[in-house]
Design a protein around this motif. Structure first.
Motif, PDB file in Angstrom:
ATOM      1  N   LEU A   1      -5.198  31.875  -1.923  1.00 43.01           N
ATOM      2  CA  LEU A   1      -5.952  30.718  -3.035  1.00 43.01           C
ATOM      3  C   LEU A   1      -5.209  30.381  -3.808  1.00 43.01           C
ATOM      4  O   LEU A   1      -4.446  28.843  -3.968  1.00 43.01           O
ATOM      5  CB  LEU A   1      -7.177  30.315  -4.282  1.00 43.01           C
ATOM      6  N   LYS A   2      -4.177  30.547  -4.394  1.00 42.04           N
ATOM      7  CA  LYS A   2      -2.964  30.342  -5.288  1.00 42.04           C
ATOM      8  C   LYS A   2      -1.511  30.035  -4.334  1.00 42.04           C
ATOM      9  O   LYS A   2      -1.265  29.565  -5.046  1.00 42.04           O
ATOM     10  CB  LYS A   2      -2.399  31.925  -5.856  1.00 42.04           C
ATOM     11  N   ARG A   3      -1.100  30.763  -3.507  1.00 37.48           N
ATOM     12  CA  ARG A   3      -0.641  30.674  -3.053  1.00 37.48           C
ATOM     13  C   ARG A   3      -0.649  28.988  -1.919  1.00 37.48           C
ATOM     14  O   ARG A   3       0.263  27.590  -1.916  1.00 37.48           O
ATOM     15  CB  ARG A   3       0.139  30.800  -1.184  1.00 37.48           C
ATOM     16  N   CYS A   4      -1.771  28.787  -1.219  1.00 43.28           N
ATOM     17  CA  CYS A   4      -1.781  27.536  -0.897  1.00 43.28           C
ATOM     18  C   CYS A   4      -2.363  26.084  -2.416  1.00 43.28           C
ATOM     19  O   CYS A   4      -1.845  25.114  -2.395  1.00 43.28           O
ATOM     20  CB  CYS A   4      -3.576  27.396  -0.582  1.00 43.28           C
ATOM     21  N   ALA A   5      -2.908  26.684  -2.987  1.00 46.43           N
ATOM     22  CA  ALA A   5      -2.558  26.095  -4.662  1.00 46.43           C
ATOM     23  C   ALA A   5      -1.246  25.559  -4.304  1.00 46.43           C
ATOM     24  O   ALA A   5      -0.898  24.136  -4.713  1.00 46.43           O
ATOM     25  CB  ALA A   5      -3.251  26.398  -6.042  1.00 46.43           C
ATOM     26  N   GLU A   6       0.215  26.323  -4.939  1.00 49.55           N
ATOM     27  CA  GLU A   6       1.369  26.085  -4.523  1.00 49.55           C
ATOM     28  C   GLU A   6       1.599  25.129  -3.646  1.00 49.55           C
ATOM     29  O   GLU A   6       2.532  24.004  -3.624  1.00 49.55           O
ATOM     30  CB  GLU A   6       2.442  27.228  -5.577  1.00 49.55           C
ATOM     31  N   TYR A   7       1.664  25.184  -2.678  1.00 50.52           N
ATOM     32  CA  TYR A   7       1.794  24.593  -1.565  1.00 50.52           C
ATOM     33  C   TYR A   7       0.889  23.087  -1.798  1.00 50.52           C
ATOM     34  O   TYR A   7       1.937  22.454  -1.862  1.00 50.52           O
ATOM     35  CB  TYR A   7       1.582  24.992  -0.504  1.00 50.52           C
ATOM     36  N   ALA A   8       0.242  23.493  -1.892  1.00 50.52           N
ATOM     37  CA  ALA A   8      -0.780  21.397  -2.393  1.00 50.52           C
ATOM     38  C   ALA A   8      -0.154  20.852  -3.414  1.00 50.52           C
ATOM     39  O   ALA A   8       0.287  19.819  -2.928  1.00 50.52           O
ATOM     40  CB  ALA A   8      -1.773  21.676  -1.617  1.00 50.52           C
TER      41      ALA A   8
ATOM     42  N   SER B   1       1.579  14.367  -3.548  1.00 50.38           N
ATOM     43  CA  SER B   1       1.299  15.871  -3.068  1.00 50.38           C
ATOM     44  C   SER B   1       0.019  16.108  -2.430  1.00 50.38           C
ATOM     45  O   SER B   1      -1.186  15.430  -2.726  1.00 50.38           O
ATOM     46  CB  SER B   1       1.576  17.124  -4.677  1.00 50.38           C
ATOM     47  N   ILE B   2      -0.225  16.879  -1.175  1.00 50.77           N
ATOM     48  CA  ILE B   2      -1.193  17.179  -0.181  1.00 50.77           C
ATOM     49  C   ILE B   2      -2.423  17.154  -1.725  1.00 50.77           C
ATOM     50  O   ILE B   2      -3.498  17.606  -0.881  1.00 50.77           O
ATOM     51  CB  ILE B   2      -1.114  17.771   0.938  1.00 50.77           C
TER      52      ILE B   2
ATOM     53  N   GLN C   1      -3.530  16.810  -3.837  1.00 45.92           N
ATOM     54  CA  GLN C   1      -4.636  15.068  -3.810  1.00 45.92           C
ATOM     55  C   GLN C   1      -5.723  14.550  -2.991  1.00 45.92           C
ATOM     56  O   GLN C   1      -6.207  14.047  -3.572  1.00 45.92           O
ATOM     57  CB  GLN C   1      -3.314  13.924  -4.267  1.00 45.92           C
ATOM     58  N   PHE C   2      -4.791  15.158  -1.922  1.00 44.42           N
ATOM     59  CA  PHE C   2      -6.270  14.204  -0.507  1.00 44.42           C
ATOM     60  C   PHE C   2      -7.498  15.763  -0.838  1.00 44.42           C
ATOM     61  O   PHE C   2      -7.431  16.767  -0.863  1.00 44.42           O
ATOM     62  CB  PHE C   2      -5.723  14.632   0.508  1.00 44.42           C
ATOM     63  N   GLN C   3      -8.820  14.885  -0.960  1.00 44.92           N
ATOM     64  CA  GLN C   3      -9.198  15.810  -1.037  1.00 44.92           C
ATOM     65  C   GLN C   3      -9.678  17.012   0.490  1.00 44.92           C
ATOM     66  O   GLN C   3     -10.563  17.319  -0.097  1.00 44.92           O
ATOM     67  CB  GLN C   3     -11.255  14.406  -0.981  1.00 44.92           C
ATOM     68  N   ALA C   4      -9.065  16.137   1.282  1.00 44.38           N
ATOM     69  CA  ALA C   4      -9.614  17.614   1.876  1.00 44.38           C
ATOM     70  C   ALA C   4      -8.478  18.905   1.319  1.00 44.38           C
ATOM     71  O   ALA C   4      -9.309  19.943   2.268  1.00 44.38           O
ATOM     72  CB  ALA C   4      -9.208  16.881   3.534  1.00 44.38           C
ATOM     73  N   VAL C   5      -8.059  18.648   0.896  1.00 38.57           N
ATOM     74  CA  VAL C   5      -7.137  19.881   0.622  1.00 38.57           C
ATOM     75  C   VAL C   5      -7.875  20.296  -0.339  1.00 38.57           C
ATOM     76  O   VAL C   5      -7.932  21.769   0.334  1.00 38.57           O
ATOM     77  CB  VAL C   5      -5.915  19.229   0.585  1.00 38.57           C
ATOM     78  N   LYS C   6      -7.949  20.066  -1.498  1.00 37.88           N
ATOM     79  CA  LYS C   6      -9.450  20.294  -2.242  1.00 37.88           C
ATOM     80  C   LYS C   6     -10.108  21.372  -1.491  1.00 37.88           C
ATOM     81  O   LYS C   6     -10.974  21.929  -2.348  1.00 37.88           O
ATOM     82  CB  LYS C   6      -9.541  19.234  -3.211  1.00 37.88           C
ATOM     83  N   HIS C   7     -11.146  20.482  -0.790  1.00 41.32           N
ATOM     84  CA  HIS C   7     -12.207  21.505   0.013  1.00 41.32           C
ATOM     85  C   HIS C   7     -11.103  22.664   0.463  1.00 41.32           C
ATOM     86  O   HIS C   7     -12.101  23.362  -0.036  1.00 41.32           O
ATOM     87  CB  HIS C   7     -12.806  20.028   0.931  1.00 41.32           C
ATOM     88  N   LYS C   8     -10.734  22.918   1.058  1.00 42.63           N
ATOM     89  CA  LYS C   8     -10.143  23.945   1.460  1.00 42.63           C
ATOM     90  C   LYS C   8     -10.279  24.992   0.174  1.00 42.63           C
ATOM     91  O   LYS C   8     -10.661  25.715   0.834  1.00 42.63           O
ATOM     92  CB  LYS C   8      -8.802  23.944   2.712  1.00 42.63           C
ATOM     93  N   LEU C   9      -9.138  24.301  -0.792  1.00 40.26           N
ATOM     94  CA  LEU C   9      -9.099  25.897  -1.475  1.00 40.26           C
ATOM     95  C   LEU C   9     -10.755  25.520  -2.277  1.00 40.26           C
ATOM     96  O   LEU C   9     -10.236  27.043  -2.917  1.00 40.26           O
ATOM     97  CB  LEU C   9      -8.015  24.643  -2.587  1.00 40.26           C
TER      98      LEU C   9
ATOM     99  N   ALA D   1      -8.132  24.913  -8.547  1.00 40.72           N
ATOM    100  CA  ALA D   1      -7.226  25.670  -8.100  1.00 40.72           C
ATOM    101  C   ALA D   1      -5.857  25.553  -8.231  1.00 40.72           C
ATOM    102  O   ALA D   1      -4.580  26.417  -8.316  1.00 40.72           O
ATOM    103  CB  ALA D   1      -7.799  26.010  -6.414  1.00 40.72           C
ATOM    104  N   LEU D   2      -5.691  24.019  -8.122  1.00 43.23           N
ATOM    105  CA  LEU D   2      -4.572  23.495  -8.594  1.00 43.23           C
ATOM    106  C   LEU D   2      -3.976  23.677  -9.669  1.00 43.23           C
ATOM    107  O   LEU D   2      -2.529  23.042 -10.263  1.00 43.23           O
ATOM    108  CB  LEU D   2      -5.060  22.001  -8.100  1.00 43.23           C
ATOM    109  N   GLY D   3      -5.188  23.695 -10.474  1.00 45.16           N
ATOM    110  CA  GLY D   3      -4.503  23.945 -11.999  1.00 45.16           C
ATOM    111  C   GLY D   3      -4.911  22.722 -14.134  1.00 45.16           C
ATOM    112  O   GLY D   3      -4.830  23.029 -14.751  1.00 45.16           O
ATOM    113  N   ALA D   4      -5.538  21.532 -12.789  1.00 50.16           N
ATOM    114  CA  ALA D   4      -6.207  21.214 -13.875  1.00 50.16           C
ATOM    115  C   ALA D   4      -7.394  21.360 -14.427  1.00 50.16           C
ATOM    116  O   ALA D   4      -8.179  23.072 -13.578  1.00 50.16           O
ATOM    117  CB  ALA D   4      -6.945  19.087 -12.233  1.00 50.16           C
ATOM    118  N   ARG D   5      -7.784  21.056 -15.614  1.00 45.45           N
ATOM    119  CA  ARG D   5      -9.799  21.511 -15.667  1.00 45.45           C
ATOM    120  C   ARG D   5     -10.482  20.648 -15.331  1.00 45.45           C
ATOM    121  O   ARG D   5     -10.292  19.563 -14.732  1.00 45.45           O
ATOM    122  CB  ARG D   5      -9.273  20.741 -17.726  1.00 45.45           C
TER     123      ARG D   5
END
Lengths: 380, 379
Positions: free
Chosen positions: A260-267, A276-277, A279-287, B373-377
Motif C-alpha cells: 500500500l505504501k509503495r503503491c501510494a508513493e508510486y501513484a 499524477s495517476i 488522481q485517477f479514481q481507478a488507481v484510488k480504487h486499487k489502493l 492512502a495517498l496522504g490526503a485527509r
C-alpha cells in the motif's frame, strides 16, 4: 472487546520495522534473484531476538506473548522483508523449535532451544510426503523400534529449510496399521547416517527459502529422540496449526501494508495525461482494496493470537476462516499492486513482482484453501 | 486486546433476541401500509425502550461500551427484521445523534429524551436531487424572518418520512450549514407518496418538499465543522448499514446452513456435497470477517477516533459487498425454496444491495480510502 495493542507492543513493532529496513531489506532483492537463503539475515534475526521471541528467557528466548510474536511477523512484512525469509523463520521457529519446546525433555530443550533461538542452528519440520499432503494419515515413512534405537525409512517433500537445517522434527508411522494414531514425531539431526536432503526445489515465489526433499534411508536414531509418546505425532502437528494461522499469516498482512505504501508513493510520483495517476479514481480504487484487505485480515489473525494468549484450545473453525481468508483474498491486492505499477510492476526491480509471486503461496501452504473449506464445512 | 463481548453484553443480546423475536413474529414488520408500519415501529420502540438498546451510543450505560456494544446489538435486531431495524436506527441513532451532537440543552430535552424512551420517531432529510452531498452543495435553505426561519427545499429518500414525529432537514442558513427541525403536519411540509423499493419493504420512505415552511428559530441547530458535520452524519449512517449488513448476512447464512443440513439429495444432506459445503465455508468466512471488521470499526468510534472514519469506510465497503455475496450464495443453496417470496434469504438478497448504495456509496468510499492512502485527509 478491545482491538488496541499495548504501547509496548506498538513500540516493539516499530523497532522491528526499523531493524529490518536497515539490516535485512537491502539484500532481499538480490537473494530473491539468486534464489539464495540469506544466512546473514537469519543470523541477524536471531541476534535481534525474533527467532525465539516466545520462548522463555532462560532458554535464550524473549519471553514474549503470542500477540507480540505475531506483530513481529507483521512488522517484517511491513518493512519489506521477502516471504521467503519469513517462511524460513516460520518453519524454523514455529514448526520445528516450538514443537521441540513443547514436547522434548528438559535436557533436549536445553540442547536445542537456545541454539535455535539464536539462529546458530536452523530447524525444519518433515511432515508432508509425495503421497501424503493434507491427507497426513496416509504417510508412508516408517519408524521401527530396534533395541534402543528407532530406524526411520521414507521420504519427505516440500520441506522448508530442508537443505540447510541442522535439526529436523520428522513425523513417521510407528504403527502403520493405524491412521492418525500411528504417527509419531522424532528429532533427527543433520549428519545422522541415512539422513539426507535433496537439492533446493525452484519455486514460483518465496525463493530465498530453501525447499527440498528429505530422505531417510535406514536412518538410526536413539529411542530418546522420540518426542512424547508413540502415537502423539498427529496431535503435535495439529498444535503447530495455531502458529500457522497466526504468526505465519502475519507477514502477508504486513506485506499488504508495505504494498500500500509503495503503491501510494508510486501513484503520487507517476505522471500520465498531465497528472499524477493517484488522481485517477481507478488507481484510488486499487489502493482502497489493498487497505481493506489488510484491515480485514489483521483482525482475523490477531483473534487467533489473542485466543492463544488466553490459553484457549484452538478454535479450528476460526483458524480455518483466518487461513481461508488470507489465502484466497491476499492475491487480489498483490495483483492490484502489480497492475498499478504498470510495466514496472512486472519487473523485478520493483518489489511488487516478488510479492505477487510470494503471495501465491498463501492459499497453498499449510493446508490449501480447499482443505480449509473441508474443515469449515465439517465443523458447521 | 480482547476479542470477546462481555457477559453483560451477551446478556443484552440474548434479551434483545427474546424481546424482539416474538414481536417480529407476531407483527411481520417486513410489509404493510404506512399506518401499520407506524404502529409496528412505535410498538417496537416501546419494547426497546425497556432495554438499554435505544441508549447505546447516545447515553452512557454502565458496563456497556457505546458504539461497539451497539454494533453487536444492531446485528441481533437487523437479523430479525431489516426493515424494522432501519426504521428504528434512522430514528434513534441518526436523528438522535444529530440532536445529541448539535442540540442545546433545551433541544436535547425536547427531542432526545422522548427518543431514548421509545416514544418518538425521528427522520433525517439529507439527500437532494443531486444525490451526492460530497460534490454538490445543499440547496435547501432557511431564511431568518424575525423569530421564525422560513425553510424551502426538496429532500429525497427520507426513511421514516411518512411516520416521523419530527424531521431533521439539512440545509444552509446565512451561509452556514444548518439542521431544521420540522414537526409532522407542519404547514409547508409536503409529504410526497411513499416510495416502493427493492428491499426494506417494511420501511416507510418518501420524498418531502418544504414550501415556505415557517419554523421557530429554536428549532434550528447549527452543526459545527461545515462539511465535516456531513461526514459525521455519513459515518453514523455507515455504522447503521454495517449493523444491517452483518445482521442480514448472518441470518441468510444460518438459513442456508439449516437448509443444507436438512434438505437431502441422493440420500444425504446437501451440505455433504462440496459444491454446497464449500459455498457455506466461503460464506461463513465472509460473515466472520465482516463481524470482526464491523466490531472494530464500531470500537474506533470511541477508542480510536482518529481512525474511525477510514476504518468505518473500509468496513462498510467490505461488509456490504460481503452481504450481497452471502445472500446470493444462500439463495443458490436454498435454490427453489430461496426464490420464493417472503423467506429470510430472498429478503436478505433484496436488502443487501441497499448497503452499497446508501450512506457513503461503495464508489465514493473507495475514492476516500484511496485518498487516505495517498496522504490526503479522509473526510
Amino acid at each position: 472487546m478491545d482491538f488496541a495493542f499495548t504501547k509496548e507492543q506498538l513500540m516493539f513493532k516499530k523497532e522491528v520495522i526499523r531493524f529490518a529496513k536497515k539490516e535485512i531489506v537491502p539484500r532481499v532483492q538480490e537473494h530473491d534473484l539468486n534464489k539464495e537463503f540469506d544466512f546473514e539475515s537469519f543470523r541477524k534475526l536471531g541476534e535481534f531476538g525474533i527467532l525465539g521471541l516466545h520462548f522463555p528467557e532462560e532458554l535464550g528466548g524473549g519471553g514474549a506473548d503470542v500477540i507480540t510474536t505475531v506483530l513481529a511477523g507483521e512488522a517484517l512484512g511491513e518493512a519489506g522483508v521477502d516471504g521467503g525469509l519469513t517462511l524460513a523463520l516460520g518453519a524454523h521457529t514455529f514448526l520445528c523449535a516450538d514443537t521441540l519446546f513443547r514436547h522434548a525433555t528438559d535436557e533436549q530443550r536445553k540442547k536445542y532451544i537456545p541454539k535455535l533461538a539464536s539462529g546458530e542452528w536452523i530447524g525444519c519440520m518433515g511432515l508432508t510426503e509425495p503421497d501424503a499432503g493434507s491427507d497426513v494419515a496416509s504417510m508412508k515413512t516408517i519408524a521401527e523400534k530396534k533395541g534402543d534405537n528407532y530406524v526411520l525409512n521414507g521420504s519427505k517433500i516440500f520441506i522448508t529449510n530442508g537443505p540447510i537445517a541442522d535439526v529436523a522434527v520428522i513425523y513417521a508411522k510407528t504403527n502403520p496399521e493405524l491412521k492418525h494414531a500411528g504417527i509419531s514425531a522424532f528429532i533427527v539431526e543433520k549428519g545422522t547416517p541415512g539422513f539426507s536432503s535433496g537439492p533446493n526445489i525452484i519455486k514460483m515465489g518465496v525463493r530465498t527459502s530453501q525447499t527440498s526433499e528429505l530422505f531417510l534411508n535406514n536412518c538410526e536414531i536413539p529411542a530418546g529422540n522420540l518426542l512424547g509418546k508413540e502415537g502423539d505425532g498427529f496431535n503435535m502437528s495439529m498444535q503447530t496449526v495455531e502458529w500457522d494461522r497466526s504468526a505465519l499469516l502475519a507477514p502477508f498482512v504486513g506485506a499488504s501494508t508495505f504494498m500500500l505504501k509503495r503503491c501510494a508513493e508510486y501513484a503520487k510520483g507517476r505522471v500520465q495525461f498531465g497528472r499524477s495517476i493517484g488522481q485517477f479514481q481507478a488507481v484510488k480504487h486499487k489502493l482502497a482494496n489493498i487497505r481493506i484487505f489488510a484491515e480485514a485480515a489483521r483482525s482475523l489473525v490477531y483473534r487467533i493470537a489473542w485466543c492463544k494468549d488466553q490459553g484457549r484450545p484452538l478454535n479450528h473453525l476460526e483458524a480455518a476462516v483466518a487461513k481461508l481468508f488470507v489465502g484466497d483474498w491476499s492475491m487480489a491486492p498483490a495483483n492490484d499492486a502489480v497492475v498499478l505499477h504498470g510495466g514496472y510492476g512486472y519487473c523485478h526491480e520493483y518489489d511488487m513482482e516478488r510479492i505477487f509471486r510470494d503471495s501465491r503461496l498463501a492459499p497453498i501452504g499449510g493446508g490449501t484453501s480447499d482443505i480449509q473449506k473441508m474443515i469449515i464445512s465439517k465443523l458447521i | 486486546m480482547n476479542y470477546d463481548f462481555s457477559d453483560q453484553e451477551f446478556a443484552l443480546f440474548v434479551q434483545l433476541q427474546e424481546v424482539m423475536q416474538s414481536y417480529v413474529e407476531a407483527n411481520d414488520p417486513e410489509k404493510g401500509d404506512v399506518a401499520s408500519i407506524d404502529r409496528i415501529t412505535r410498538g417496537a420502540l416501546a419494547r426497546l425502550g425497556e432495554t438499554p438498546y435505544l441508549n447505546l451510543g447516545l447515553a452512557s450505560q454502565s458496563g456497556l461500551h457505546g458504539t461497539l456494544t451497539l454494533m453487536g446489538a444492531m446485528e441481533v435486531l437487523a437479523g430479525l427484521s431489516p426493515s424494522l431495524f432501519l426504521s428504528v436506527e434512522m430514528s434513534t441513532r441518526v436523528f438522535g445523534r444529530i440532536v445529541q451532537t448539535w442540540g442545546d440543552e433545551a433541544q436535547k430535552e425536547k427531542w432526545l429524551a422522548p427518543l431514548l424512551s421509545g416514544k418518538m420517531i425521528g427522520a433525517l432529510g439529507l439527500s437532494e436531487d443531486a444525490m451526492n452531498v460530497d460534490n454538490e452543495p445543499l440547496k435547501t435553505t432557511g431564511v431568518v424572518d424575525g423569530d421564525v426561519v422560513v425553510v424551502n427545499g426538496h429532500k429525497q429518500y427520507v426513511i421514516n418520512g411518512p411516520t416521523a414525529d419530527w424531521l431533521a432537514v439539512a440545509g444552509v442558513m446565512e451561509g452556514k450549514g444548518a439542521m431544521f427541525l420540522v414537526e409532522k403536519n407542519a404547514k409547508g411540509l409536503v409529504m410526497e407518496n411513499r416510495l416502493a423499493t427493492l428491499g426494506y419493504d417494511g420501511a416507510a420512505i418518501c420524498n418531502i418538499r418544504l414550501e415556505d415552511c415557517r419554523i421557530p428559530a429554536n428549532q434550528v441547530m447549527v452543526p459545527v465543522g461545515g462539511k465535516e458535520s456531513l461526514a459525521l452524519i455519513r459515518m453514523w449512517e455507515n455504522q447503521v448499514i454495517l449493523g444491517a449488513s452483518i445482521g442480514l448476512m448472518k441470518s441468510a447464512f444460518e438459513s442456508a446452513k439449516n437448509h443444507a443440513k436438512t434438505h437431502k439429495s441422493g440420500g444425504k444432506p446437501v451440505i455433504a456435497y462440496q459444491e454446497v459445503g464449500f459455498k457455506l465455508s466461503e460464506m461463513l468466512t465472509l460473515v466472520q470477517t465482516s463481524q470482526l471488521f464491523a466490531y472494530r470499526a464500531a470500537w474506533t468510534a470511541e477508542d480510536a477516533p482518529k481512525e474511525a472514519e477510514s476504518i468505518t469506510l473500509c468496513a462498510k465497503v467490505f461488509c456490504t459487498e460481503a452481504a450481497e455475496q452471502v445472500a446470493a450464495n444462500a439463495m443458490q443453496i436454498l435454490s427453489g425454496a430461496g426464490f420464493l417470496s417472503g423467506n429470510v434469504v430472498e429478503r436478505a438478497y433484496r436488502c443487501a444491495k441497499y448497503g452499497q448504495i446508501a450512506g457513503t456509496s461503495t464508489e465514493i468510499a473507495r475514492v476516500k480510502i484511496g485518498d487516505g492512502a495517498l496522504g490526503a485527509r479522509v473526510s
